[in-house]
Write an enzyme that holds these catalytic residues in place. Structure first.
Site, mmCIF file in Angstrom:
data_model
loop_
_atom_site.group_PDB
_atom_site.id
_atom_site.type_symbol
_atom_site.label_atom_id
_atom_site.label_comp_id
_atom_site.label_asym_id
_atom_site.label_seq_id
_atom_site.Cartn_x
_atom_site.Cartn_y
_atom_site.Cartn_z
ATOM 1 C CG ASP A 1 27.474 34.254 33.460
ATOM 2 O OD1 ASP A 1 27.279 34.049 32.241
ATOM 3 O OD2 ASP A 1 27.080 33.472 34.346
ATOM 4 C CB CYS B 1 49.830 31.806 41.964
ATOM 5 S SG CYS B 1 49.159 32.805 43.244
#
Length: 163
Positions: free
Chosen positions: A131, A80
């Protein structure tokens, strides 16, 4: 398209991975929108909506995580290109029951698209939700995560086909 690696732009003449050279590509306005979901117990979603999760405001933290992830996508995805993003917008919605939807719109003016940045933003936001809520529930499910729209560039526009 055959099975020969010369058909793919991310391989060099030795069949090894390379970052595509975008030097000769035109600079255009580019936008990508991706979406993902986190499925959870209704009680967990309610706690997120009430902002009563012990770790804090889940959606605010997930929004920041998504923006940071979009800006750092090239650090995570090897082929990328690092891009100067001109905008990142993370939005949340839910079905009122058990599914939180995350949508990321990413914009740039450049030589390559921002699909990976939008997908990475959604992924990081979803992981952040997990999370922050894992003390409440460990069996949340992330996904699917998909590209909805992409505009700009040589390959043209794309929109996910809807039923």
């Amino acid at each position: 398209m055959g099975n020969d690696t010369t058909d793919f732009t991310h391989f060099n003449d030795q069949g090894r991975a390379k970052m595509v050279d975008v030097s000769d590509k035109a600079v255009t306005a580019r936008v990508a929108v991706a979406e993902g979901a986190v499925t959870m117990a209704p009680e967990t979603l309610q706690r997120i909506r009430e902002r009563s999760v012990a770790k804090g405001d889940v959606l605010s933290v997930a929004q920041i995580a998504g923006i940071q992830a979009a800006k750092k996508t090239s650090d995570w995805i090897p082929m990328c290109h690092p891009l100067p993003l001109t905008g990142v917008d993370i939005r949340f919605s839910d079905n009122g029951a058990d599914t939180l939807r995350i949508t990321a719109e990413v914009k740039t003016t450049g030589k390559t698209g921002v699909e990976m940045e939008a997908l990475t933003a959604v992924s990081a936001a979803a992981l952040t939700v997990y999370d922050m809520c894992k003390a409440l529930q460990k069996d949340m499910v992330i996904g699917p995560i998909q590209l909805l729209v992409k505009t700009g560039g040589k390959s043209g526009d794309y929109a996910l086909a809807t039923e």
